[in-house]
Design a protein around this motif. Sequence first.
Motif, PDB file in Angstrom:
ATOM      1  N   VAL A 120     -39.276   5.405   9.141  1.00 13.91           N
ATOM      2  CA  VAL A 120     -37.947   5.911   9.861  1.00 13.91           C
ATOM      3  C   VAL A 120     -37.215   6.819   9.073  1.00 13.91           C
ATOM      4  O   VAL A 120     -37.001   6.925   8.005  1.00 13.91           O
ATOM      5  CB  VAL A 120     -36.784   4.588  10.127  1.00 13.91           C
ATOM      6  CG1 VAL A 120     -35.859   4.765  10.484  1.00 13.91           C
ATOM      7  CG2 VAL A 120     -37.627   3.552  10.695  1.00 13.91           C
ATOM      8  N   LEU A 121     -36.602   7.924   9.825  1.00 16.79           N
ATOM      9  CA  LEU A 121     -35.976   8.878   9.263  1.00 16.79           C
ATOM     10  C   LEU A 121     -34.599   8.259   8.927  1.00 16.79           C
ATOM     11  O   LEU A 121     -34.012   7.866   9.664  1.00 16.79           O
ATOM     12  CB  LEU A 121     -35.670  10.102  10.326  1.00 16.79           C
ATOM     13  CG  LEU A 121     -34.905  11.270   9.902  1.00 16.79           C
ATOM     14  CD1 LEU A 121     -35.604  12.102   8.711  1.00 16.79           C
ATOM     15  CD2 LEU A 121     -34.507  12.341  11.042  1.00 16.79           C
ATOM     16  N   ARG A 122     -34.247   8.798   7.650  1.00 15.16           N
ATOM     17  CA  ARG A 122     -32.990   8.178   6.951  1.00 15.16           C
ATOM     18  C   ARG A 122     -31.975   9.283   7.083  1.00 15.16           C
ATOM     19  O   ARG A 122     -30.727   9.172   7.046  1.00 15.16           O
ATOM     20  CB  ARG A 122     -33.165   7.799   5.487  1.00 15.16           C
ATOM     21  CG  ARG A 122     -34.005   6.575   5.269  1.00 15.16           C
ATOM     22  CD  ARG A 122     -33.281   5.377   5.817  1.00 15.16           C
ATOM     23  NE  ARG A 122     -31.788   5.418   5.074  1.00 15.16           N
ATOM     24  CZ  ARG A 122     -31.585   4.708   4.209  1.00 15.16           C
ATOM     25  NH1 ARG A 122     -32.295   3.902   3.328  1.00 15.16           N
ATOM     26  NH2 ARG A 122     -30.375   4.604   3.769  1.00 15.16           N
ATOM     27  N   GLY A 123     -32.269  10.516   7.106  1.00 14.90           N
ATOM     28  CA  GLY A 123     -31.499  11.650   7.146  1.00 14.90           C
ATOM     29  C   GLY A 123     -32.162  12.792   6.613  1.00 14.90           C
ATOM     30  O   GLY A 123     -33.392  12.972   6.214  1.00 14.90           O
ATOM     31  N   CYS A 124     -31.511  14.099   6.789  1.00 12.01           N
ATOM     32  CA  CYS A 124     -31.994  15.407   6.252  1.00 12.01           C
ATOM     33  C   CYS A 124     -30.707  16.098   5.754  1.00 12.01           C
ATOM     34  O   CYS A 124     -29.514  16.011   6.037  1.00 12.01           O
ATOM     35  CB  CYS A 124     -32.279  16.078   7.720  1.00 12.01           C
ATOM     36  SG  CYS A 124     -33.663  15.146   8.297  1.00 12.01           S
ATOM     37  N   ILE A 125     -30.986  16.951   4.804  1.00 11.50           N
ATOM     38  CA  ILE A 125     -30.077  18.005   4.241  1.00 11.50           C
ATOM     39  C   ILE A 125     -30.747  19.116   3.896  1.00 11.50           C
ATOM     40  O   ILE A 125     -31.882  19.164   3.942  1.00 11.50           O
ATOM     41  CB  ILE A 125     -29.503  17.296   3.160  1.00 11.50           C
ATOM     42  CG1 ILE A 125     -28.202  18.149   2.718  1.00 11.50           C
ATOM     43  CG2 ILE A 125     -30.461  17.172   2.018  1.00 11.50           C
ATOM     44  CD1 ILE A 125     -27.308  17.459   1.588  1.00 11.50           C
ATOM     45  N   GLY A 126     -29.902  20.328   4.252  1.00 10.73           N
ATOM     46  CA  GLY A 126     -30.661  21.637   4.273  1.00 10.73           C
ATOM     47  C   GLY A 126     -29.940  22.780   3.936  1.00 10.73           C
ATOM     48  O   GLY A 126     -28.515  22.694   4.448  1.00 10.73           O
TER      49      GLY A 126
ATOM     50  N   SER B 222     -36.187  16.036   4.150  1.00  9.94           N
ATOM     51  CA  SER B 222     -36.166  14.915   5.098  1.00  9.94           C
ATOM     52  C   SER B 222     -36.088  13.743   4.375  1.00  9.94           C
ATOM     53  O   SER B 222     -37.285  13.649   3.608  1.00  9.94           O
ATOM     54  CB  SER B 222     -37.024  14.945   6.095  1.00  9.94           C
ATOM     55  OG  SER B 222     -37.063  16.185   7.052  1.00  9.94           O
ATOM     56  N   LEU B 223     -35.445  12.548   4.351  1.00  9.47           N
ATOM     57  CA  LEU B 223     -35.623  11.372   3.718  1.00  9.47           C
ATOM     58  C   LEU B 223     -35.989  10.441   4.871  1.00  9.47           C
ATOM     59  O   LEU B 223     -35.619  10.181   5.751  1.00  9.47           O
ATOM     60  CB  LEU B 223     -34.177  11.075   3.273  1.00  9.47           C
ATOM     61  CG  LEU B 223     -33.439  12.066   2.307  1.00  9.47           C
ATOM     62  CD1 LEU B 223     -32.215  11.487   1.929  1.00  9.47           C
ATOM     63  CD2 LEU B 223     -34.437  12.119   1.060  1.00  9.47           C
ATOM     64  N   VAL B 224     -37.298   9.960   4.347  1.00  7.83           N
ATOM     65  CA  VAL B 224     -37.897   8.836   5.086  1.00  7.83           C
ATOM     66  C   VAL B 224     -37.894   7.607   4.629  1.00  7.83           C
ATOM     67  O   VAL B 224     -38.060   7.345   3.246  1.00  7.83           O
ATOM     68  CB  VAL B 224     -39.371   9.350   5.426  1.00  7.83           C
ATOM     69  CG1 VAL B 224     -39.925   8.398   6.573  1.00  7.83           C
ATOM     70  CG2 VAL B 224     -39.240  10.778   6.275  1.00  7.83           C
ATOM     71  N   ASP B 225     -37.700   6.518   5.257  1.00  9.34           N
ATOM     72  CA  ASP B 225     -37.835   5.196   4.500  1.00  9.34           C
ATOM     73  C   ASP B 225     -39.380   4.582   5.025  1.00  9.34           C
ATOM     74  O   ASP B 225     -39.467   4.051   6.074  1.00  9.34           O
ATOM     75  CB  ASP B 225     -36.731   4.205   5.287  1.00  9.34           C
ATOM     76  CG  ASP B 225     -36.666   2.741   4.768  1.00  9.34           C
ATOM     77  OD1 ASP B 225     -37.661   2.297   4.057  1.00  9.34           O
ATOM     78  OD2 ASP B 225     -35.803   2.405   4.752  1.00  9.34           O
ATOM     79  N   VAL B 226     -40.348   4.734   4.127  1.00 11.00           N
ATOM     80  CA  VAL B 226     -41.502   4.234   4.222  1.00 11.00           C
ATOM     81  C   VAL B 226     -41.550   2.594   4.424  1.00 11.00           C
ATOM     82  O   VAL B 226     -42.567   2.247   5.105  1.00 11.00           O
ATOM     83  CB  VAL B 226     -42.534   4.797   3.251  1.00 11.00           C
ATOM     84  CG1 VAL B 226     -42.614   6.192   3.484  1.00 11.00           C
ATOM     85  CG2 VAL B 226     -42.174   4.272   1.868  1.00 11.00           C
TER      86      VAL B 226
END
Length: 64
Positions: free
Chosen positions: A55-61, A46-50
């Motif tokens: 805010v969640l920026r996106g996810c990949i898996g 999970s990519l989060v913009d601190v």
Amino acid sequence: MLTLEEGTVLVSLARTAIESHVSGRKPELDIGSHPTLTQPRGVFVSLVDVSRGGVLRGCIGTPF
């Protein structure tokens, strides 16, 4: 479950891969003698913009 040593190796590999990509070089990745790290496994990130309050920026898996 990964050991602390295996986790440290993976963080180092990730850092090397990102630095290589940003600088336009081909990454030289070596997992050494960690047989656990050569087994097929799933991963989810999970990519989060601190800077914007987490805010969640996106996810990949890829589940395995």
